[in-house]
Scaffold this active site. Structure first.
Site, mmCIF file in Angstrom:
data_model
loop_
_atom_site.group_PDB
_atom_site.id
_atom_site.type_symbol
_atom_site.label_atom_id
_atom_site.label_comp_id
_atom_site.label_asym_id
_atom_site.label_seq_id
_atom_site.Cartn_x
_atom_site.Cartn_y
_atom_site.Cartn_z
ATOM 1 N N LEU A 120 -82.556 101.117 38.977
ATOM 2 C CA LEU A 120 -82.242 99.851 38.310
ATOM 3 C C LEU A 120 -83.435 99.197 37.624
ATOM 4 O O LEU A 120 -83.280 98.155 36.989
ATOM 5 C CB LEU A 120 -81.564 98.850 39.261
ATOM 6 C CG LEU A 120 -80.370 99.391 40.063
ATOM 7 C CD1 LEU A 120 -79.808 98.301 40.958
ATOM 8 C CD2 LEU A 120 -79.307 99.952 39.143
ATOM 9 N N CYS A 121 -84.640 99.764 37.745
ATOM 10 C CA CYS A 121 -85.780 99.257 36.969
ATOM 11 C C CYS A 121 -85.634 99.725 35.523
ATOM 12 O O CYS A 121 -85.258 100.864 35.272
ATOM 13 C CB CYS A 121 -87.100 99.796 37.515
ATOM 14 S SG CYS A 121 -87.795 98.833 38.848
ATOM 15 N N HIS A 122 -85.966 98.829 34.604
ATOM 16 C CA HIS A 122 -85.926 99.188 33.192
ATOM 17 C C HIS A 122 -87.136 100.054 32.835
ATOM 18 O O HIS A 122 -88.238 99.775 33.303
ATOM 19 C CB HIS A 122 -85.975 97.922 32.322
ATOM 20 C CG HIS A 122 -84.759 97.062 32.446
ATOM 21 N ND1 HIS A 122 -84.627 96.118 33.433
ATOM 22 C CD2 HIS A 122 -83.631 97.015 31.710
ATOM 23 C CE1 HIS A 122 -83.459 95.520 33.302
ATOM 24 N NE2 HIS A 122 -82.835 96.037 32.259
ATOM 25 N N MET A 128 -92.798 95.132 39.214
ATOM 26 C CA MET A 128 -92.533 96.385 39.919
ATOM 27 C C MET A 128 -93.531 97.469 39.523
ATOM 28 O O MET A 128 -93.960 98.272 40.357
ATOM 29 C CB MET A 128 -91.099 96.862 39.678
ATOM 30 C CG MET A 128 -90.039 95.931 40.270
ATOM 31 S SD MET A 128 -90.332 95.467 42.000
ATOM 32 C CE MET A 128 -90.342 97.061 42.797
ATOM 33 N N GLU A 129 -93.929 97.473 38.269
ATOM 34 C CA GLU A 129 -94.917 98.454 37.817
ATOM 35 C C GLU A 129 -96.271 98.203 38.479
ATOM 36 O O GLU A 129 -96.937 99.154 38.903
ATOM 37 C CB GLU A 129 -95.032 98.399 36.287
ATOM 38 C CG GLU A 129 -93.835 98.986 35.558
ATOM 39 C CD GLU A 129 -92.550 98.164 35.641
ATOM 40 O OE1 GLU A 129 -91.485 98.700 35.336
ATOM 41 O OE2 GLU A 129 -92.603 96.958 36.019
ATOM 42 N N ASP A 165 -103.734 110.461 50.907
ATOM 43 C CA ASP A 165 -103.513 111.890 50.750
ATOM 44 C C ASP A 165 -104.823 112.657 50.659
ATOM 45 O O ASP A 165 -104.986 113.709 51.289
ATOM 46 C CB ASP A 165 -102.673 112.157 49.495
ATOM 47 C CG ASP A 165 -102.387 113.633 49.315
ATOM 48 O OD1 ASP A 165 -101.931 114.279 50.283
ATOM 49 O OD2 ASP A 165 -102.632 114.158 48.211
#
Length: 161
Positions: A74-76, A112-113, A127
């Site tokens: 749902l993120c553009h 969000m980015e 990692d």
């Protein structure tokens, strides 16, 4: 207040931003990764056998911001104009602070980015260093600031946590 990603029937939906104005938007997010002092020293001194841990984490964070809509439903998909990932070793706290800043001119925000960039940069450090320090802890993922759009300027009040 209502959730924007849920329609009247309760179904998930991508928010329609068609009618929104294009504005300059900026978001800043952070995370951190705590580790043993010896691990941080190895990173700072560049003695890790896998190479420059901070350089690889920076690139991973930038790539993650660019792939955010592939990772989070749902993120553009956004046309980012700038992604900066700052990695700051803190020997007093034995951690690396990750700060990600994303910018664009668009119809929806870039929080969000920025959050994705900050998270993936920390995950990349984990990692690369897990062979020497399995007890590392990632935390503090949060939006520090956002600018642009209808809701205007937001800045985290550090004492409001």
């Amino acid at each position: 207040m209502e959730l924007t990603h849920i329609d009247a029937s309760g179904d998930a939906q991508m928010v329609d931003v068609t009618a929104k104005s294009v504005t300059h938007r900026v978001a800043v997010a952070e995370s951190y990764i705590e580790m043993q002092p010896e691990t941080l020293k190895l990173i700072i001194e560049g003695g890790h056998k896998k190479g420059d841990v901070l350089a690889v984490a920076r690139i991973a964070g930038i790539q993650a911001a660019k792939k955010c809509s592939d990772l989070i439903p749902l993120c553009h998909p956004l046309m980012l104009t700038s992604v900066k990932v700052l990695l700051t070793p803190d020997t007093d706290s034995s951690r690396v602070l990750v700060t990600a800043t994303c910018k664009l001119a668009g119809q929806t925000g870039v929080e969000m980015e920025a959050l994705t960039a900050a998270s993936v940069a920390a995950l990349t450090i984990y990692d690369m260093c897990k062979a020497v320090d399995k007890a590392m802890v990632i935390g503090g993922v949060q939006v520090l600031e956002k600018q642009g759009g209808k809701s205007g300027h937001y800045q985290l009040q550090k004492d409001a946590k």
